[in-house]
Design an enzyme around this catalytic site. Structure first.
Site, PDB file in Angstrom:
ATOM      1  N   HIS A 374       0.979  -1.222  -0.009  1.00 25.16           N
ATOM      2  CA  HIS A 374      -0.223   0.163   0.060  1.00 25.16           C
ATOM      3  C   HIS A 374       0.664   1.226   0.073  1.00 25.16           C
ATOM      4  CE1 HIS A 374      -4.160  -1.671   0.986  1.00 25.16           C
ATOM      5  NE2 HIS A 374      -3.332  -2.630   1.485  1.00 25.16           N
ATOM      6  N   LYS A 566      -8.490  14.234   4.807  1.00 23.29           N
ATOM      7  CA  LYS A 566      -7.581  13.001   4.561  1.00 23.29           C
ATOM      8  C   LYS A 566      -6.582  13.173   5.825  1.00 23.29           C
ATOM      9  CE  LYS A 566      -6.366  14.382   0.375  1.00 23.29           C
ATOM     10  NZ  LYS A 566      -6.166  13.125  -0.383  1.00 23.29           N
ATOM     11  N   ARG A 567      -5.746  12.222   6.134  1.00 22.96           N
ATOM     12  CA  ARG A 567      -4.839  12.341   6.964  1.00 22.96           C
ATOM     13  C   ARG A 567      -3.716  13.582   6.592  1.00 22.96           C
ATOM     14  NH1 ARG A 567      -4.409   8.207  11.220  1.00 22.96           N
ATOM     15  NH2 ARG A 567      -2.453   9.516  11.854  1.00 22.96           N
ATOM     16  N   LYS A 572       0.762  14.826   1.252  1.00 22.02           N
ATOM     17  CA  LYS A 572      -0.465  14.916   0.853  1.00 22.02           C
ATOM     18  C   LYS A 572      -0.671  16.386   0.430  1.00 22.02           C
ATOM     19  CE  LYS A 572      -2.321  10.837   3.281  1.00 22.02           C
ATOM     20  NZ  LYS A 572      -3.225  10.294   2.079  1.00 22.02           N
ATOM     21  N   THR A 674      -8.629   6.974  -1.902  1.00 20.14           N
ATOM     22  CA  THR A 674      -9.932   6.314  -2.023  1.00 20.14           C
ATOM     23  C   THR A 674     -10.641   7.284  -1.866  1.00 20.14           C
ATOM     24  OG1 THR A 674      -9.547   5.523   0.221  1.00 20.14           O
ATOM     25  CG2 THR A 674      -9.420   3.692  -1.479  1.00 20.14           C
ATOM     26  N   LYS A 678     -14.364   8.923  -3.482  1.00 18.47           N
ATOM     27  CA  LYS A 678     -15.772   9.019  -2.859  1.00 18.47           C
ATOM     28  C   LYS A 678     -16.234  10.399  -3.037  1.00 18.47           C
ATOM     29  CE  LYS A 678     -13.860   6.010   0.932  1.00 18.47           C
ATOM     30  NZ  LYS A 678     -13.093   5.926   2.124  1.00 18.47           N
TER      31      LYS A 678
HETATM   32  N1  CR6 Z   1      -2.097   5.608   3.762  1.00 19.73           N
HETATM   33  C1  CR6 Z   1      -2.004   4.590   1.041  1.00 19.73           C
HETATM   34  O1  CR6 Z   1      -1.142   5.705   1.408  1.00 19.73           O
HETATM   35  C2  CR6 Z   1      -4.057   4.273  -0.293  1.00 19.73           C
HETATM   36  C3  CR6 Z   1      -4.418   3.218   1.158  1.00 19.73           C
HETATM   37  C4  CR6 Z   1      -5.128   1.844   0.621  1.00 19.73           C
HETATM   38  C5  CR6 Z   1      -2.297   3.938   2.203  1.00 19.73           C
HETATM   39  C6  CR6 Z   1      -3.282   5.059   0.270  1.00 19.73           C
HETATM   40  O2  CR6 Z   1      -2.797   5.841  -0.888  1.00 19.73           O
HETATM   41  O3  CR6 Z   1      -5.370   4.387  -0.680  1.00 19.73           O
HETATM   42  O4  CR6 Z   1      -3.207   2.955   1.736  1.00 19.73           O
HETATM   43  N2  CR6 Z   1      -1.307   3.156   2.551  1.00 19.73           N
HETATM   44  O5  CR6 Z   1      -4.572   1.279  -0.323  1.00 19.73           O
HETATM   45  C7  CR6 Z   1      -0.856   2.647   3.718  1.00 19.73           C
HETATM   46  O6  CR6 Z   1      -1.630   2.841   4.682  1.00 19.73           O
HETATM   47  C8  CR6 Z   1       0.450   1.942   3.979  1.00 19.73           C
HETATM   48  C9  CR6 Z   1      -2.866   4.700   3.444  1.00 19.73           C
HETATM   49  O7  CR6 Z   1      -4.085   4.547   3.678  1.00 19.73           O
END
Ligand code: CR6
Length: 840
Positions: A374, A566-567, A572, A674, A678
């Site tokens: 991921h 988002k986080r 980002k 993701t 949405k």
């Molecule tokens: N932080 C990715 O950064 C991806 C999600 C789910 C992440 C994000 O771009 O959409 O996973 N990666 O695949 C990790 O957590 C390691 C995320 O949520």
């Protein structure tokens, strides 16, 4: 024996109606029944929370009925099962979703209204289970929804954290964290199964011996043992009878009190084991896309993986009385490297506990597992110090060395003398005291398939992060672009829009998102556009009311709702968004009559508690908000709102109201994203870089319906290679200089010129994520957005086309690809059978 009191059997009481009935009358009876006998209250005493619990329990009864039938069917059919192992499941509230998936949301709403109760208000009483950080955990939740909807036998395995992701508060502009006590009022959704408790060992040492058949065996003598208690939550599919489960493990002490230590007068020593054990499932690590090599984290990972694999084996043996076909009946997915210790653990269980030989065990292991990567960020690739690893899991370290020895012998045959390549492929990194176990390498070697989460991400894995593994076994690599469930992210989250869509094209889109294409024919229909706009407007009003209530900020609902949720993470680039806000602010200050499009900038997201720079960015957003929102000379044209404690429930409301979606990560850094999906599904237009799944979103919706900005990944790589210097961009851009100077002089910090120094220094002298390089392109694109928003009709058209073309990003599409190309599993339809008292 004493005789029971005789009661007449009227033959009229049908228990099944209360437990499984779907008519208005049975639903009403069920809720009243659960209120009385579950909560112990009647309508005089009941609080809204009691009503929520009664609704939740009534739904749970209906799901449990289907769960039992699902489990029976899977056994009868000898079905292959998908096991989704994930350290995080960010489920969001269950109750609304189960009403939706059972297809009785409106009916229950009506029944409650007749008693003067408002369903939507009651559902808000559910404490959201926040057992994940962000995208990765939420993806796991969307995938469980799709697995059940597609009638695939599946179990989600994870940890029942006592404290989920912290609650974020904003105090004086800064993030403060509070513990998330999500279980303190009970959890209506889980069922504990202490009879399936599982023992997990830690520490100690190993001993070798020769067994009665003369075979060399290893015995692990642990220092501690811990129990894992499973807690199941039913996971219903939409419009089908399949109900899968999410099984989460809670750690409990195996011996409450060490009597020997107690008798020796060592009271604290006597409870030490209990404390060690119960710590394990205490709290979710609040890091997203980064890791800290903390011992407790490895304990958590091993704990839930060991419980889950033992559980899989127990169920398999019970059914087949042999492990020889384990890989034919189970597909185990590793959600990132967090559960990858499972590869060594399955080997251990097969060899040490079930006395299988290495070759067969390895064949089974390699054919059970598949691994999803991921991230491309090096700081998120897990590597554990060999010292720590050996102390906690001595037997697993031996097994990993053995896997590595055999693996590297093969590599050497293939690349004789290529020692650098061998060093890169090795499961062990470095020499001497700071040797590390590379979990991604273990995952690659032990899995049959390896997938990235968007086309660009998979390509970059092959060319870069996992290149050596790709060259060794290209057939293992496969792309699986992420997806999101349309049930939660449109049907539940945006009822106004989903009603309109269903009115126009029927409800097939709910399980076949490609159907949304049928909306294209209305994109030029003035009446439809008008309704489309009215719906967005109504959703904006709801969000505006929320902002007013929470932040005491009045926003103009005719302004453009420009959203980044988002986080908080440097890559980002929330900071780039802030630079744009200040640019607009300066423009108005310079020329108060300048025709600036009114905008409401909405932010939300948590920063890891130890991530200083991310927390400083939150402080900056709030500081800019304080100045901008109160400046009368802006005449309300710019408003900034940071919504605290962003979570799944809040996000549902935000996506429905958003008009512009900010997806502006540095190209090559966001694996997929993701949230981007949405937003677009709910009709927001995207301003974004060619990163992660943005690339594919743009392909689907059409370049003319997407606001592209910034460098591409090859350009980022090139610029880095030739030596990126942010000063070159800074010195030649007067608008950017003005922005930076305004922050530097303390304009947003009551004259304090030091507060934001760390942010400015990192931009001016390092700028790892190339904000300055993308600044001008971003500003120009934002100017195009402003112009486009004024062409109301065309904007609406683009919005409709965005929704209409999001079919690809359904998690149903993603999961059917996993099923066909990775897991090789088929749907198993489940029949609904009336409950009958004769079943006893
Ligand atoms: N932080 C990715 O950064 C991806 C999600 C789910 C992440 C994000 O771009 O959409 O996973 N990666 O695949 C990790 O957590 C390691 C995320 O949520």
């Amino acid at each position: 024996a004493p005789q029971d009191t005789q009661v007449p059997d009227s033959g009229l009481v049908r228990v099944e109606d209360d437990r499984t009935g779907m008519s208005e009358q049975s639903l009403k009876r069920a809720i009243v029944d659960n209120l009385h006998y579950g909560q112990g209250k009647d309508n005089y005493f009941a609080t809204p929370y009691d009503y929520y619990m009664a609704i939740a329990r009534s739904m749970r009864d209906r799901l449990i009925k289907r769960r039992i039938q699902t489990a029976r069917t899977h056994i009868q059919e000898d079905s292959k099962v998908v096991y989704y192992l994930s350290a995080e499941f960010l489920m969001g509230r269950y109750t609304g979703n189960s009403l939706i998936n059972l297809g009785i949301y409106e009916r229950v709403r009506k029944v409650l209204r007749e008693s003067g109760l408002e369903l939507d208000d009651l559902l808000e009483k559910e404490h959201e289970p926040g057992l994940g950080n962000g995208g990765l955990g939420r993806l796991a939740a969307c995938y469980l929804d799709s697995l059940a909807t597609l009638e695939i036998p599946a179990v989600g395995y994870g940890i029942r954290y006592e404290f989920g992701i912290f609650e974020q508060e904003i105090r004086n502009g800064w993030q403060a964290e509070r513990p998330d006590k999500w279980l303190s009022f009970g959890n209506a959704w889980e069922v504990s199964l202490p009879e399936y408790r599982t023992e997990v060992k830690f520490g100690g040492h190993t001993e070798s011996y020769t067994d009665t058949k003369g075979r060399y065996q290893t015995n692990w003598i642990p220092e501690h043992t811990v129990f894992g208690i499973p807690y199941d939550t039913p996971i219903p599919g939409y419009g089908v009878n399949t109900v899968n489960i999410l099984r989460l493990w809670k750690a409990e002490s195996s011996n409450e009190f060490d009597l020997d230590a107690f008798n020796a007068g060592d009271y604290l020593g006597a409870v030490a084991n209990k404390m060690f054990s119960e710590n394990i499932s205490k709290v979710l690590y609040p890091n997203d896309d980064t890791v800290q090599g903390k011992e407790l984290r490895l304990e958590q990972q091993y704990f839930f993986v060991s419980c889950s694999l033992q559980d899989i084996i127990r169920r398999h043996i019970y059914h087949y009385n042999s492990l020889d076909n384990l890989h034919e009946k189970s597909a185990i997915q590793l959600n990132d490297t967090h559960p990858s210790i499972g590869i060594a653990e399955l080997m251990r269980l097969l060899i040490d506990v079930h006395q299988m030989d290495w070759e067969q065990a390895w064949h089974i292991t390699q054919n059970c597992f598949a691994y999803t990567n991921h991230t491309l960020l090096p700081e998120a690739l897990e590597r554990w110090s060999v010292n720590l690893f050996g102390r906690l899991l001595p037997r697993h370290l031996e097994i990993i060395y053995e896997i590595n020895f055999r693996f590297l012998s093969e590599v050497r045959k293939r690349y004789p003398g290529d020692n650098e390549r061998i060093a890169r492929l090795s499961l062990i990194e470095g020499e001497g005291a700071d040797k590390k176990v590379r979990m991604a390498n273990l995952a690659c070697v032990g899995s049959r398939k390896i997938n990235g989460v968007a086309a660009l991400h998979t390509k970059l894995l092959q060319q870069d992060v996992l290149r050596d593994f790709y060259e060794l076994a290209p057939e293992k690599f496969i792309n699986k672009t992420n997806g999101v469930t349309p049930r939660r992210w449109l049907l539940l989250g945006n009822p106004r829009l989903s009603n309109l869509i269903t009115e126009k094209i029927g409800e097939a889109w709910i399980t076949n998102l490609d159907e949304l294409r049928k909306l294209e024919q209305f994109a030029d229909d003035p009446q439809f556009r008008q309704t489309w706009r009215e719906i967005k407007q109504a959703n904006k009003q709801d969000l505006a009311a929320y902002i007013e209530r929470k932040n005491h900020i009045q926003v103009d609902t005719n302004s453009l709702f420009d959203v980044q949720v988002k986080r908080l993470h440097e890559y980002k680039r929330q900071l780039l968004n802030v630079l744009h806000i200040i640019t607009l602010y300066n423009r108005i200050k310079r020329n108060p009559n300048e025709d600036i499009l009114p905008r409401t900038f909405i932010f939300g997201g948590k920063a890891a508690p130890g991530y200083f720079i991310a927390k400083l960015i939150i402080k900056l957003i709030n500081s800019v908000a304080a100045v901008v929102n109160d400046d009368p000379s802006l005449e309300g044209r710019l408003k900034v709102a940071f919504l605290s404690n962003y979570n799944v429930s809040m996000s549902q409301q935000i996506y429905a109201a958003a008009e512009l979606s900010e997806q502006i990560s540095t190209a090559g850094k966001e694996a997929s994203g993701t949230g981007n999906m949405k937003f677009a599904l709910n009709g927001a237009l995207t301003i974004g870089t060619l990163d992660g799944a943005n690339v594919e979103i743009r392909e689907e919706v059409g370049a003319e319906n997407f606001f592209l900005c910034g460098l591409t990944t090859p350009e980022v790589y090139e610029l880095k290679a030739k030596g990126y210097n942010p000063q070159e961009y800074y010195q030649s851009n007067s608008e950017l200089q003005e922005v930076i100077r305004l922050i530097a002089c303390g304009h947003f910090s009551d004259g304090d010129s030091q507060l934001f120094r760390p942010l400015l220094d990192s931009l001016l002298y390092n700028d790892k994520y190339m904000l300055f390089a993308d600044y001008q392109s971003y500003i120009d694109t934002q100017d195009r957005v402003s112009q486009a928003y004024r062409q109301e009709d065309n904007w609406t058209r683009m919005s409709i086309l965005n929704t209409a073309r999001m079919g690809k990003f359904s998690s149903d599409r993603a999961i059917s690809e996993y099923c066909k190309e990775i897991w090789h599993v088929e749907p198993v339809p489940v029949e609904f059978k009336e409950y009958s008292p004769e079943d006893m």
